[in-house]
Design an enzyme around this catalytic site. Structure first.
Site, PDB file in Angstrom:
ATOM      1  N   CYS A  56     -28.542 -12.782   6.971  1.00  0.00           N
ATOM      2  CA  CYS A  56     -27.443 -12.888   7.935  1.00  0.00           C
ATOM      3  C   CYS A  56     -26.124 -13.151   7.203  1.00  0.00           C
ATOM      4  O   CYS A  56     -26.091 -13.807   6.167  1.00  0.00           O
ATOM      5  CB  CYS A  56     -27.678 -14.047   8.891  1.00  0.00           C
ATOM      6  SG  CYS A  56     -29.238 -13.935   9.744  1.00  0.00           S
TER       7      CYS A  56
ATOM      8  N   ARG B   9     -25.669  -7.403   2.604  1.00  0.00           N
ATOM      9  CA  ARG B   9     -26.738  -8.407   2.612  1.00  0.00           C
ATOM     10  C   ARG B   9     -27.960  -7.928   3.398  1.00  0.00           C
ATOM     11  O   ARG B   9     -29.034  -8.506   3.269  1.00  0.00           O
ATOM     12  CB  ARG B   9     -26.219  -9.700   3.241  1.00  0.00           C
ATOM     13  CG  ARG B   9     -25.062 -10.304   2.480  1.00  0.00           C
ATOM     14  CD  ARG B   9     -24.305 -11.290   3.327  1.00  0.00           C
ATOM     15  NE  ARG B   9     -25.003 -12.536   3.497  1.00  0.00           N
ATOM     16  CZ  ARG B   9     -24.809 -13.624   2.765  1.00  0.00           C
ATOM     17  NH1 ARG B   9     -23.931 -13.609   1.788  1.00  0.00           N
ATOM     18  NH2 ARG B   9     -25.477 -14.735   2.990  1.00  0.00           N
TER      19      ARG B   9
ATOM     20  N   TRP C 240     -30.073 -10.651  10.436  1.00  0.00           N
ATOM     21  CA  TRP C 240     -31.329 -10.124   9.882  1.00  0.00           C
ATOM     22  C   TRP C 240     -32.426 -10.907  10.590  1.00  0.00           C
ATOM     23  O   TRP C 240     -32.568 -12.117  10.397  1.00  0.00           O
ATOM     24  CB  TRP C 240     -31.352 -10.367   8.374  1.00  0.00           C
ATOM     25  CG  TRP C 240     -32.523  -9.767   7.676  1.00  0.00           C
ATOM     26  CD1 TRP C 240     -32.700  -8.450   7.342  1.00  0.00           C
ATOM     27  CD2 TRP C 240     -33.686 -10.459   7.210  1.00  0.00           C
ATOM     28  NE1 TRP C 240     -33.902  -8.286   6.707  1.00  0.00           N
ATOM     29  CE2 TRP C 240     -34.525  -9.504   6.611  1.00  0.00           C
ATOM     30  CE3 TRP C 240     -34.102 -11.778   7.245  1.00  0.00           C
ATOM     31  CZ2 TRP C 240     -35.754  -9.823   6.053  1.00  0.00           C
ATOM     32  CZ3 TRP C 240     -35.340 -12.112   6.683  1.00  0.00           C
ATOM     33  CH2 TRP C 240     -36.143 -11.130   6.092  1.00  0.00           C
TER      34      TRP C 240
ATOM     35  N   ASN D  38     -26.861 -18.703   9.984  1.00  0.00           N
ATOM     36  CA  ASN D  38     -27.702 -18.081   8.965  1.00  0.00           C
ATOM     37  C   ASN D  38     -28.756 -19.100   8.563  1.00  0.00           C
ATOM     38  O   ASN D  38     -28.416 -20.255   8.314  1.00  0.00           O
ATOM     39  CB  ASN D  38     -26.833 -17.703   7.758  1.00  0.00           C
ATOM     40  CG  ASN D  38     -27.645 -17.063   6.637  1.00  0.00           C
ATOM     41  OD1 ASN D  38     -28.809 -16.737   6.821  1.00  0.00           O
ATOM     42  ND2 ASN D  38     -27.019 -16.884   5.494  1.00  0.00           N
ATOM     43  N   GLY D  39     -30.021 -18.710   8.538  1.00  0.00           N
ATOM     44  CA  GLY D  39     -31.081 -19.653   8.170  1.00  0.00           C
ATOM     45  C   GLY D  39     -32.059 -19.810   9.315  1.00  0.00           C
ATOM     46  O   GLY D  39     -32.092 -18.990  10.235  1.00  0.00           O
TER      47      GLY D  39
ATOM     48  N   GLU E 201     -42.135  -3.009 -11.356  1.00  0.00           N
ATOM     49  CA  GLU E 201     -40.769  -2.783 -10.867  1.00  0.00           C
ATOM     50  C   GLU E 201     -40.613  -1.352 -10.329  1.00  0.00           C
ATOM     51  O   GLU E 201     -39.986  -1.134  -9.284  1.00  0.00           O
ATOM     52  CB  GLU E 201     -39.773  -3.058 -12.014  1.00  0.00           C
ATOM     53  CG  GLU E 201     -38.331  -2.650 -11.768  1.00  0.00           C
ATOM     54  CD  GLU E 201     -37.659  -3.378 -10.616  1.00  0.00           C
ATOM     55  OE1 GLU E 201     -38.279  -4.241  -9.996  1.00  0.00           O
ATOM     56  OE2 GLU E 201     -36.504  -3.035 -10.317  1.00  0.00           O
TER      57      GLU E 201
ATOM     58  N   LYS F 138     -39.552  -0.500  -6.521  1.00  0.00           N
ATOM     59  CA  LYS F 138     -38.392   0.331  -6.184  1.00  0.00           C
ATOM     60  C   LYS F 138     -38.801   1.436  -5.212  1.00  0.00           C
ATOM     61  O   LYS F 138     -38.129   1.689  -4.222  1.00  0.00           O
ATOM     62  CB  LYS F 138     -37.780   1.002  -7.431  1.00  0.00           C
ATOM     63  CG  LYS F 138     -36.970   0.161  -8.369  1.00  0.00           C
ATOM     64  CD  LYS F 138     -35.645  -0.301  -7.854  1.00  0.00           C
ATOM     65  CE  LYS F 138     -35.786  -1.599  -7.128  1.00  0.00           C
ATOM     66  NZ  LYS F 138     -35.582  -2.826  -7.862  1.00  0.00           N
TER      67      LYS F 138
ATOM     68  N   GLU G 226     -39.719  -0.011  -1.670  1.00  0.00           N
ATOM     69  CA  GLU G 226     -38.679  -0.597  -0.824  1.00  0.00           C
ATOM     70  C   GLU G 226     -37.689   0.430  -0.288  1.00  0.00           C
ATOM     71  O   GLU G 226     -37.154   0.234   0.788  1.00  0.00           O
ATOM     72  CB  GLU G 226     -37.983  -1.793  -1.499  1.00  0.00           C
ATOM     73  CG  GLU G 226     -37.125  -1.495  -2.687  1.00  0.00           C
ATOM     74  CD  GLU G 226     -36.439  -2.767  -3.204  1.00  0.00           C
ATOM     75  OE1 GLU G 226     -36.043  -2.758  -4.373  1.00  0.00           O
ATOM     76  OE2 GLU G 226     -36.284  -3.743  -2.454  1.00  0.00           O
TER      77      GLU G 226
ATOM     78  N   HIS H 102     -61.062  -1.629 -13.938  1.00  0.00           N
ATOM     79  CA  HIS H 102     -61.683  -2.734 -13.189  1.00  0.00           C
ATOM     80  C   HIS H 102     -61.491  -2.570 -11.676  1.00  0.00           C
ATOM     81  O   HIS H 102     -61.637  -3.530 -10.937  1.00  0.00           O
ATOM     82  CB  HIS H 102     -61.113  -4.074 -13.666  1.00  0.00           C
ATOM     83  CG  HIS H 102     -61.390  -4.330 -15.113  1.00  0.00           C
ATOM     84  ND1 HIS H 102     -62.656  -4.610 -15.583  1.00  0.00           N
ATOM     85  CD2 HIS H 102     -60.584  -4.277 -16.200  1.00  0.00           C
ATOM     86  CE1 HIS H 102     -62.608  -4.748 -16.902  1.00  0.00           C
ATOM     87  NE2 HIS H 102     -61.358  -4.544 -17.296  1.00  0.00           N
TER      88      HIS H 102
ATOM     89  N   LYS I 281     -30.338  -8.238   1.186  1.00  0.00           N
ATOM     90  CA  LYS I 281     -29.916  -8.304  -0.222  1.00  0.00           C
ATOM     91  C   LYS I 281     -30.170  -9.683  -0.800  1.00  0.00           C
ATOM     92  O   LYS I 281     -30.639  -9.813  -1.915  1.00  0.00           O
ATOM     93  CB  LYS I 281     -28.428  -7.941  -0.329  1.00  0.00           C
ATOM     94  CG  LYS I 281     -27.898  -7.922  -1.758  1.00  0.00           C
ATOM     95  CD  LYS I 281     -28.561  -6.833  -2.584  1.00  0.00           C
ATOM     96  CE  LYS I 281     -28.125  -6.845  -4.038  1.00  0.00           C
ATOM     97  NZ  LYS I 281     -29.101  -6.100  -4.868  1.00  0.00           N
TER      98      LYS I 281
HETATM   99  O1  M6R Z   1     -30.905 -12.362  -5.656  1.00  0.00           O
HETATM  100  P1  M6R Z   1     -32.252 -12.469  -6.332  1.00  0.00           P
HETATM  101  O2  M6R Z   1     -32.275 -11.826  -7.670  1.00  0.00           O
HETATM  102  O3  M6R Z   1     -32.762 -13.896  -6.394  1.00  0.00           O
HETATM  103  O4  M6R Z   1     -33.240 -11.669  -5.398  1.00  0.00           O
HETATM  104  C1  M6R Z   1     -34.619 -11.634  -5.663  1.00  0.00           C
HETATM  105  C2  M6R Z   1     -35.301 -10.540  -4.860  1.00  0.00           C
HETATM  106  O5  M6R Z   1     -35.101 -10.757  -3.487  1.00  0.00           O
HETATM  107  C3  M6R Z   1     -34.775  -9.146  -5.219  1.00  0.00           C
HETATM  108  O6  M6R Z   1     -34.900  -8.885  -6.579  1.00  0.00           O
HETATM  109  C4  M6R Z   1     -35.532  -8.068  -4.414  1.00  0.00           C
HETATM  110  O7  M6R Z   1     -36.867  -8.019  -4.832  1.00  0.00           O
HETATM  111  C5  M6R Z   1     -34.834  -6.705  -4.590  1.00  0.00           C
HETATM  112  N1  M6R Z   1     -34.611  -6.108  -3.303  1.00  0.00           N
HETATM  113  C6  M6R Z   1     -35.607  -5.732  -5.389  1.00  0.00           C
HETATM  114  O8  M6R Z   1     -34.962  -4.516  -5.505  1.00  0.00           O
END
Ligand code: M6R
Length: 607
Positions: free
Chosen positions: A2, A27, A74, A98-99, A479, A483, A486, A502, A602
């Site tokens: 948010c 965000r 959000w 927010n929260g 990673e 990517k 997501e 395994h 974000k």
């Molecule tokens: O702001 P941060 O680096 O602490 O965020 C951590 C994760 O939320 C962030 O890396 C998330 O996994 C990304 N969307 C990945 O692309």
């Protein structure tokens, strides 16, 4: 996550609130709204989906008023509907939040018993009903707000406006960031300085537990004990211009292409080009004397930490414990006396990482963080900070933040390795030179963009995709899979190549692309064997390798992309780029919202 903004101003608030919200879009959100005071009454416009929808509502039915609050939501409690969108209001008070108010159900039951009727499925709505309850008892707005804040548990940042109060706005910060902006005869509150940049560059970052009473001319800050305190007002360098895409179709693509530059910027701050020595800023503790290092982070930042574990252990002979923050924070891990804990975060606001940091602090650990936002809470609560110089990252999928985290962590690991006598000065200089080559090599990798775009057409047809790597390439496999998941919503998994037999090998058939990351390093032959195992089962392999790997496997694999040969230590920085581009082009082909993928935020400031 948010985004919130509040203006107690001298001219129309609504258009400026929406402009602020636009700057908070990065965000992640799924509904938005604004409320203003019109002739002493609270009025609001709210809409599901993107700001475009809110804009349309405001055009159809404008909202005058010079005091107002705005929100991008959000969804946590209650779906992303107009009814659940903020601001929430009673005839007496409106809030943006927010929260999460964790004890909302208990408060809601109590307020219902007092005759309050709720209209949304959110936790947030209890805020306005509780404040109204106290106002109805005859309390002033300030007392009603302060009494309410004491009843909420959980993490929150919020801003309140009150019917009939044209010169009053109240905000509170409890576990979630909130910044005060000082204007000319106006005052502002927002989730971050970026939202306020067109309005002012004079910013005060509130401390945890602070709450503020604002008029147009002054802001009184109270700490968690209600004592009036002074908090410094800083001039920020955050630009008032909206960060543009510079002709790129998406922020993510722009940020992928910025990597040679930002890796170079980050290296310039940690490596002396004349001596080729890694020189970190003086830290207030000696990490090289640590007997064990604890690394904690989330998501992509955690994967950067996994690569760093590999570097710290192999290069510096420093044992590392690493965990994701949401698990670590509740594990009550015993930590070594006088130990060092390292936190990695792009935003510096990820709640789980922050709470893990606080746990380590309580256990007497020295706190070092690697962050991208210098004013962030994680940066401010750390004993020492190493900055990544990625610049603002707007795309939800982390790209340049990841490679600058790797850059910073590589410099740290090399410096610790040298200080511990685990590597010679010559080896340190050799690695420093290899690191300084990375921006040029990264530019070479970007030149494979068209080829990766062609391959994305194959990947976009798949239902499942596997990524394999060993050693420092295992986190890169994780990673790559993250990517792809997501932003393209294709199911993908990263595995340690040696673990394949395994279990995961059962998934291999000719419909599952298997993306293998295999630079020429000490584990090369092992991965070659794993590739053979996949090919023997009709697996269609996309090989990311240097010329040695391509020569060895080109007859076996379906596709390959040749990456530059490099010191194995810097390979993770280069192999990150093709997996980013592959995910990006796949997502574009699938037609998803690349920069703001569904359900994601974000910076994740809730549990
Ligand atoms: O702001 P941060 O680096 O602490 O965020 C951590 C994760 O939320 C962030 O890396 C998330 O996994 C990304 N969307 C990945 O692309």
């Amino acid at each position: 996550m948010c985004g919130i903004i509040g203006i107690i101003g001298t001219r129309d608030a609504a258009p400026r609130l929406v402009e602020g919200l636009r700057r908070l879009e990065y965000r992640g959100y799924d509904s938005a709204g604004v409320a203003t005071l019109i002739n002493g009454h609270i009025d609001r416009r709210r809409a599901e989906g993107k700001l475009l929808n809110l804009d349309a509502k405001l055009r159809e039915n404008p909202l005058p008023g010079i005091v107002g609050i705005g929100h991008t939501r959000w969804a946590t409690h209650g779906g992303p509907t107009e009814n659940n969108a903020h601001p929430h209001a009673t005839p007496r008070v409106a809030v943006v939040h927010n929260g999460i108010i964790e004890n909302y159900q208990e408060l809601k039951d109590e307020l219902i018993a007092h005759g309050h009727a709720f209209e949304s499925a959110t936790d947030t709505e209890v805020i306005v009903h509780l404040v109204t309850h106290y106002l109805n008892q005859g309390m002033t707005p300030v007392d009603a707000a302060s009494a309410s804040f004491k009843r909420f548990t959980g993490a929150f940042a919020l801003v309140l406006i009150f019917a009939g109060e044209h010169d009053l706005m109240i905000g509170a910060r409890h576990g979630t960031p909130l910044a005060v902006g000082y204007g000319e005869g106006e005052m502002y509150l927002a989730s971050d300085a970026f939202a306020l940049a067109p309005l002012t560059n004079r910013i005060c970052y509130l401390e945890d537990g602070d709450w503020v009473v604002m008029t147009r001319e002054r802001c009184t800050v109270h700490d968690a004990t209600d004592t009036v305190v002074d908090r410094p007002v800083k001039t920020t360098a955050v630009s008032g211009a909206l960060i543009g895409k510079d002709g790129y179709r998406h922020y993510m693509l722009k940020e992928i292409y910025e990597q040679p530059q930002v890796i170079g910027d980050t290296l310039n701050s940690y490596i002396n080009p004349e001596t080729a020595r890694v020189t970190l800023p003086d830290l207030p503790f000696d990490i090289s004397r640590a007997t064990r290092l604890t690394i904690v982070a989330c998501g992509t930042a955690y994967y950067a930490g996994l690569v760093a574990k590999y570097w710290f252990e192999t290069l510096a002979r420093l044992p590392v414990d690493i965990d994701i923050a949401s698990e670590f924070r509740y594990r009550e891990a015993p930590l070594p006396e006088g130990g060092v804990a390292l936190f990695i975060s792009q935003s510096g606001e990820t709640l789980d990482t922050l709470e893990a940091l606080r746990y380590c602090k309580r256990q007497g650990q020295k706190i070092l963080s690697v962050v991208n936002v210098p004013e962030s809470t994680i940066a401010r609560e750390s004993d020492a900070v190493l900055m990544t110089l990625a610049g603002p990252e707007i795309g939800v999928a982390s790209t340049k933040a990841f490679t600058t985290q790797l850059t910073t962590l590589a410099c740290l690991a090399v410096s610790v390795a040298h200080a511990r006598g685990a590597i010679s000065t010559e080896r340190m200089q050799e690695i420093a030179r290899a690191l300084r080559e990375v921006p040029a090599r990264a530019a070479e990798v970007l030149a494979h963009d068209e080829r990766l775009k062609e391959l994305a057409a194959e990947v976009s047809e798949a239902r499942d995709v596997l990524y394999l790597g060993r050693g420092a390439m295992y986190p890169l496999a994780l990673e790559g899979a993250l990517k792809l998941k997501e932003i393209s919503y294709i199911h993908a998994e990263g595995y340690a190549a040696g673990e394949l037999k395994h279990g995961p090998i059962a998934l291999i058939d000719d419909s599952v692309p298997v993306i293998v990351l295999v630079p020429s390093d000490g584990l090369f032959e092992k991965v070659v064997s794993n590739v053979q195992e996949v090919c023997a089962r009709s697996g269609k392999v996309l090989l990311l390798a240097d010329s040695k790997g391509i020569d060895k496997l080109k007859d076996k694999v379906r596709w390959s992309v040749e990456l530059p040969a490099c010191d194995p230590l810097v390979a993770p920085l280069l192999y990150a780029i093709p997996v980013q581009l592959l995910a990006y082009h796949t997502a574009v082909l699938k037609g998803t919202d690349v920069d703001q993928p569904r359900n994601l935020a974000k910076s994740v400031t809730v549990e």
